[in-house]
Design a protein around this motif. Sequence first.
Motif, short mmCIF file in Angstrom:
data_model
loop_
_atom_site.label_atom_id
_atom_site.label_comp_id
_atom_site.label_asym_id
_atom_site.label_seq_id
_atom_site.Cartn_x
_atom_site.Cartn_y
_atom_site.Cartn_z
N LEU A 149 66.74 20.86 64.02
CA LEU A 149 67.53 21.85 64.74
C LEU A 149 66.82 23.19 64.89
N TYR A 150 66.02 23.56 63.88
CA TYR A 150 65.37 24.87 63.85
C TYR A 150 63.86 24.70 63.71
N PRO A 151 63.16 24.58 64.81
CA PRO A 151 61.72 24.29 64.78
C PRO A 151 60.88 25.35 64.05
N GLY A 152 61.44 26.55 63.88
CA GLY A 152 60.67 27.60 63.21
C GLY A 152 60.84 27.64 61.71
N CYS A 153 61.61 26.73 61.14
CA CYS A 153 61.89 26.81 59.70
C CYS A 153 61.09 25.79 58.90
N ARG A 154 60.94 26.09 57.64
CA ARG A 154 60.39 25.18 56.65
C ARG A 154 61.44 25.01 55.56
N VAL A 155 61.55 23.80 55.00
CA VAL A 155 62.59 23.52 54.00
C VAL A 155 61.96 22.95 52.74
N THR A 156 62.36 23.51 51.61
CA THR A 156 62.00 22.95 50.30
C THR A 156 63.20 22.22 49.72
#
Length: 231
Positions: free
Chosen positions: A86-93
């Motif tokens: 949904l959010y191409p600019g994010c990174r998730v841990t």
Amino acid sequence: MLYPLGHTGFGEGKNQYLKAFGVPSEQLFTAIYRSEGERLLFMGALQDVWSVQGSCVLAAFDLSPFPLVCDLGGGSGALAKECVSLYPGCRVTVFDLPSVVQTAKDHFLSPEEGRIGVHEGDFFKDPLPAADLYILARVLHDWPDERCSHLLARVYEACKPGGGVLVVESLLDPDGRGPLTTQLYSLNMLVQTEGRERTPGQYRALLAAAGFGDVQCKRTPGTYGAILARK
């Protein structure tokens, strides 16, 4: 998420987790994760839930201002996958217990998913990874108010100024008389754990006590609502 009921202990006024599984209810995941097979089954069930309903709760608010996200108790990484989609600019841990992280890497997360990382730990006692937004999806309902307050205080301390926390839970109506599905979830929590489902107002109170402000709550077309609070 519904857990296997075991011995319910109706009439005793308390859950029967110790009798059924040999561990106290505050260590409920020791029983749920007692074997790799059961761990896989549980994580796979949550994978199915978030593959269907994850996009709804993550789209309830615009999360694009939060480029660094940490999914506490993120399990298989299913919600993390929905988030980076949904959010191409994010990174998730994805932050979870070591055994869960290993199972996620072995069975659910592929090396190609470069914007999803993993971090091992216990969110009640280990340092939390730095993030702009922390997600607590179907986590707080497992615990009584004092444990929720402790966890939210830790999240607030770790959270960057201007950051926030997204709480995803099945929400009771303000008077607690519905929806029926949420009441059944709450009954299951009462039988097995020391947790419960809560109203939006009860979550607002927990978040405010931890220091969070600008608390916004939205229901979604699915089973779960979303609550966003800012530091």
